[in-house]
Design a protein around this motif. Sequence first.
Motif, PDB file in Angstrom:
ATOM      1  N   LYS A 124       0.850  -1.274   0.030  1.00  0.00           N
ATOM      2  CA  LYS A 124       0.030   0.104   0.218  1.00  0.00           C
ATOM      3  C   LYS A 124       0.986   1.195   0.095  1.00  0.00           C
ATOM      4  O   LYS A 124       1.896   1.248   0.786  1.00  0.00           O
ATOM      5  CB  LYS A 124      -0.700   0.032   1.179  1.00  0.00           C
ATOM      6  N   ARG A 125       0.418   1.975  -0.835  1.00  0.00           N
ATOM      7  CA  ARG A 125       1.127   3.566  -0.968  1.00  0.00           C
ATOM      8  C   ARG A 125       1.406   4.160   0.255  1.00  0.00           C
ATOM      9  O   ARG A 125       2.205   4.734   0.650  1.00  0.00           O
ATOM     10  CB  ARG A 125       0.686   4.279  -2.032  1.00  0.00           C
ATOM     11  N   SER A 126       0.158   4.069   1.053  1.00  0.00           N
ATOM     12  CA  SER A 126       0.239   4.975   2.486  1.00  0.00           C
ATOM     13  C   SER A 126       1.094   4.465   3.392  1.00  0.00           C
ATOM     14  O   SER A 126       1.559   5.030   4.357  1.00  0.00           O
ATOM     15  CB  SER A 126      -1.465   4.678   3.002  1.00  0.00           C
ATOM     16  N   GLU A 129       4.505   6.129   2.019  1.00  0.00           N
ATOM     17  CA  GLU A 129       4.378   7.415   2.148  1.00  0.00           C
ATOM     18  C   GLU A 129       4.168   8.107   3.422  1.00  0.00           C
ATOM     19  O   GLU A 129       4.143   9.283   3.456  1.00  0.00           O
ATOM     20  CB  GLU A 129       3.970   7.969   0.676  1.00  0.00           C
ATOM     21  N   GLY A 130       3.171   7.395   3.916  1.00  0.00           N
ATOM     22  CA  GLY A 130       2.613   8.099   5.081  1.00  0.00           C
ATOM     23  C   GLY A 130       3.605   8.461   6.149  1.00  0.00           C
ATOM     24  O   GLY A 130       4.728   7.960   6.318  1.00  0.00           O
ATOM     25  N   GLU A 131       3.329   9.383   7.004  1.00  0.00           N
ATOM     26  CA  GLU A 131       3.703   9.727   7.875  1.00  0.00           C
ATOM     27  C   GLU A 131       4.187   8.486   9.202  1.00  0.00           C
ATOM     28  O   GLU A 131       3.547   7.520   9.491  1.00  0.00           O
ATOM     29  CB  GLU A 131       2.962  10.763   8.967  1.00  0.00           C
ATOM     30  N   GLY A 132       5.444   8.601   9.353  1.00  0.00           N
ATOM     31  CA  GLY A 132       6.136   7.547  10.351  1.00  0.00           C
ATOM     32  C   GLY A 132       6.647   6.325   9.673  1.00  0.00           C
ATOM     33  O   GLY A 132       7.152   5.374  10.435  1.00  0.00           O
ATOM     34  N   ARG A 137      13.016   7.728   3.214  1.00  0.00           N
ATOM     35  CA  ARG A 137      13.801   8.863   3.954  1.00  0.00           C
ATOM     36  C   ARG A 137      14.553   9.502   2.931  1.00  0.00           C
ATOM     37  O   ARG A 137      14.958   9.056   1.994  1.00  0.00           O
ATOM     38  CB  ARG A 137      14.600   8.137   5.051  1.00  0.00           C
ATOM     39  N   ASP A 138      14.550  11.052   3.007  1.00  0.00           N
ATOM     40  CA  ASP A 138      15.214  11.795   2.116  1.00  0.00           C
ATOM     41  C   ASP A 138      14.732  11.462   0.539  1.00  0.00           C
ATOM     42  O   ASP A 138      15.545  11.523  -0.215  1.00  0.00           O
ATOM     43  CB  ASP A 138      16.447  11.525   2.386  1.00  0.00           C
ATOM     44  N   ASP A 139      13.535  11.213   0.644  1.00  0.00           N
ATOM     45  CA  ASP A 139      13.056  10.829  -0.961  1.00  0.00           C
ATOM     46  C   ASP A 139      13.454   9.740  -1.560  1.00  0.00           C
ATOM     47  O   ASP A 139      13.999   9.585  -2.591  1.00  0.00           O
ATOM     48  CB  ASP A 139      13.016  12.157  -1.680  1.00  0.00           C
ATOM     49  N   ARG A 140      13.952   8.756  -0.662  1.00  0.00           N
ATOM     50  CA  ARG A 140      14.709   7.679  -1.154  1.00  0.00           C
ATOM     51  C   ARG A 140      13.952   6.323  -0.657  1.00  0.00           C
ATOM     52  O   ARG A 140      13.622   6.185   0.456  1.00  0.00           O
ATOM     53  CB  ARG A 140      16.159   7.525  -0.443  1.00  0.00           C
TER      54      ARG A 140
END
Length: 358
Positions: A124-126, A129-132, A137-140
Amino acid sequence: MGACKTASTCSPDEAQGTHVFNILGYSKHRGMGSKHDCYIRSKSFTVGGLDWAIRFYPDGLETQDHISVYLELLSKRTKVRASCDLRLVDQCTGLSSSVHKTGPRLFSFDDSTRFAPQFSELKKRSEIEGEGSVYLRDDRLTIECMVTVMEKPHVADTKPFPKIDVPPSDMTADVGRLLEEKEGFDVTFIVGGETIEAHRFVLAMRSPVLKAELYGPMREARPGQYITIEDMQPAVFKALLHFIYTDSLPRDTDLEGHKDTDMVQLLLVAADKYALERLKLVCQSILCEGLNVDTVAMTLALADQHNCHKLKDACLEFMEISDDMDAVVATQGFKDLKATCPSLIVDALEKRRKFRKA
């Protein structure tokens, strides 16, 4: 000699490799679309002599709620058994966790089985990409794929199966030595004026009749007293004792050579008296093998008298197929049989008549 037992071992041979695919600027790859040709492919890597790659669909394949990641077989015109483990790396700890495992199964370049998994919704994308989330990290985003290729199984050379030889039982030899060494005797028999000693427990163990005589309420003798055996020759009683102790006939006689028919007949009578069924069968077998026109009538009478059904049937069958019945009829044994048990003669002649008609 025991049957030979050998063993060989089949063990899987496999090649294994892990490829790490780093997706830098993860967010910048979004918006490519969720069609089949909207993916990023890793550089190829080799495992088991074959080329593989990782396909990453930033917008998912056919669904935008998930990301889609596939292992792809690149080597053309190839079929191979393999398995894979797709993993996402925790950017904080550097450790990875599995999100999909496949196989082992067949991968074929020529059809859809060249991909694994066989579905599009990997994660799941969430959750990424979700918080936590620990995966981004650092768009990686870092994907690991462990591939295991199953190669031709290795079969080890045939080897003898481990075994430990066990010698044959020597219990009868040990018991037989009790009689040979003449120690510990606790019962004495008087047979034909001759004194013969033995061990009570051995006799009781082998013969229910002797057990009753030695230990039962009507026991004939207490320790130190004598038991007199009537109507039996010392040689026959000694042969009987030898069989009780060793489960075999004495070597110093020619009983198994079929020459001493009289001794075998007397031993059969003794075996019947003391309920030694195996000895009784041994004697029947010897007498059966020694049947001839001179002995068959006398043996038939003996078999009938002592309930030796197999020997009786053998005698009747011998008479049934004999080509010299006149010689059988002329024997003293046949005359005695006719006088004492005419019904046996009737049975024998009836069987012969039916045989001749057939």
